[in-house]
Design a protein around this motif. Sequence first.
Motif, PDB file in Angstrom:
ATOM      1  N   HIS A  63       0.916  -1.061   0.001  1.00 35.97           N
ATOM      2  CA  HIS A  63       0.028   0.077  -0.035  1.00 35.97           C
ATOM      3  C   HIS A  63       0.880   1.269  -0.101  1.00 35.97           C
ATOM      4  O   HIS A  63       0.273   2.324  -0.240  1.00 35.97           O
ATOM      5  CB  HIS A  63      -1.073  -0.182   1.357  1.00 35.97           C
ATOM      6  CG  HIS A  63      -1.900  -1.136   1.301  1.00 35.97           C
ATOM      7  ND1 HIS A  63      -2.815  -1.385   0.240  1.00 35.97           N
ATOM      8  CD2 HIS A  63      -1.694  -2.219   1.990  1.00 35.97           C
ATOM      9  CE1 HIS A  63      -3.687  -2.449   0.556  1.00 35.97           C
ATOM     10  NE2 HIS A  63      -2.982  -3.064   1.451  1.00 35.97           N
ATOM     11  N   HIS A  64       2.126   1.143   0.288  1.00 39.27           N
ATOM     12  CA  HIS A  64       3.009   2.296   0.565  1.00 39.27           C
ATOM     13  C   HIS A  64       3.707   2.467  -0.991  1.00 39.27           C
ATOM     14  O   HIS A  64       4.583   3.321  -0.819  1.00 39.27           O
ATOM     15  CB  HIS A  64       3.934   2.210   1.642  1.00 39.27           C
ATOM     16  CG  HIS A  64       3.280   2.390   2.962  1.00 39.27           C
ATOM     17  ND1 HIS A  64       2.641   3.448   3.423  1.00 39.27           N
ATOM     18  CD2 HIS A  64       2.676   1.480   3.680  1.00 39.27           C
ATOM     19  CE1 HIS A  64       2.021   3.590   4.566  1.00 39.27           C
ATOM     20  NE2 HIS A  64       2.046   2.046   4.801  1.00 39.27           N
ATOM     21  N   VAL A  65       3.669   1.816  -1.855  1.00 37.88           N
ATOM     22  CA  VAL A  65       4.472   1.866  -2.765  1.00 37.88           C
ATOM     23  C   VAL A  65       3.550   1.940  -4.128  1.00 37.88           C
ATOM     24  O   VAL A  65       2.340   1.599  -4.277  1.00 37.88           O
ATOM     25  CB  VAL A  65       5.573   0.400  -3.411  1.00 37.88           C
ATOM     26  CG1 VAL A  65       6.468   0.530  -2.301  1.00 37.88           C
ATOM     27  CG2 VAL A  65       4.605  -0.720  -3.368  1.00 37.88           C
ATOM     28  N   GLN A  66       4.184   2.784  -5.220  1.00 37.51           N
ATOM     29  CA  GLN A  66       3.342   3.126  -6.276  1.00 37.51           C
ATOM     30  C   GLN A  66       3.516   2.141  -7.433  1.00 37.51           C
ATOM     31  O   GLN A  66       4.828   1.428  -7.584  1.00 37.51           O
ATOM     32  CB  GLN A  66       3.909   4.457  -6.839  1.00 37.51           C
ATOM     33  CG  GLN A  66       3.108   5.742  -6.064  1.00 37.51           C
ATOM     34  CD  GLN A  66       3.682   6.763  -6.487  1.00 37.51           C
ATOM     35  OE1 GLN A  66       4.375   6.874  -7.561  1.00 37.51           O
ATOM     36  NE2 GLN A  66       3.078   7.976  -5.916  1.00 37.51           N
ATOM     37  N   GLY A  67       2.731   1.584  -8.152  1.00 40.92           N
ATOM     38  CA  GLY A  67       2.987   0.650  -8.980  1.00 40.92           C
ATOM     39  C   GLY A  67       2.722  -0.774  -8.358  1.00 40.92           C
ATOM     40  O   GLY A  67       2.479  -1.030  -7.350  1.00 40.92           O
ATOM     41  N   GLU A  68       3.224  -1.705  -9.144  1.00 36.39           N
ATOM     42  CA  GLU A  68       2.908  -3.082  -8.806  1.00 36.39           C
ATOM     43  C   GLU A  68       4.219  -3.926  -8.247  1.00 36.39           C
ATOM     44  O   GLU A  68       4.227  -4.863  -7.507  1.00 36.39           O
ATOM     45  CB  GLU A  68       2.796  -4.175 -10.059  1.00 36.39           C
ATOM     46  CG  GLU A  68       1.229  -3.850 -10.580  1.00 36.39           C
ATOM     47  CD  GLU A  68       0.848  -4.413 -11.659  1.00 36.39           C
ATOM     48  OE1 GLU A  68       1.784  -5.610 -12.114  1.00 36.39           O
ATOM     49  OE2 GLU A  68      -0.150  -4.206 -12.384  1.00 36.39           O
TER      50      GLU A  68
END
Length: 86
Positions: A63-68
């Motif tokens: 939930h804290h990183v952008q993208g996959e």
Amino acid sequence: MWYRISQVGLEEKILRGDAENAIRRRLYMTGDYNPTQEKVTRLTKRVMEKLLEKYSTYNVIRHHVQGESLSPAVNAVVDEILKLKN
């Protein structure tokens, strides 16, 4: 249901693999072309502990990183541990 207790979560497997790859890459860039498995394991354990300390569980990291990809979170911790800034 003993098998449910012993299972490792998907995020933990992915994070552990990303951490090991990032550590090997950083060590290679610093001139340690063939690190021992003990050294890589020790550093991977430190990265995993730091991730748990920072995010409290492995499931929250997504939930804290952008993208996959979970690599940005792992790379930030590896850079912090190995004191490298790119």
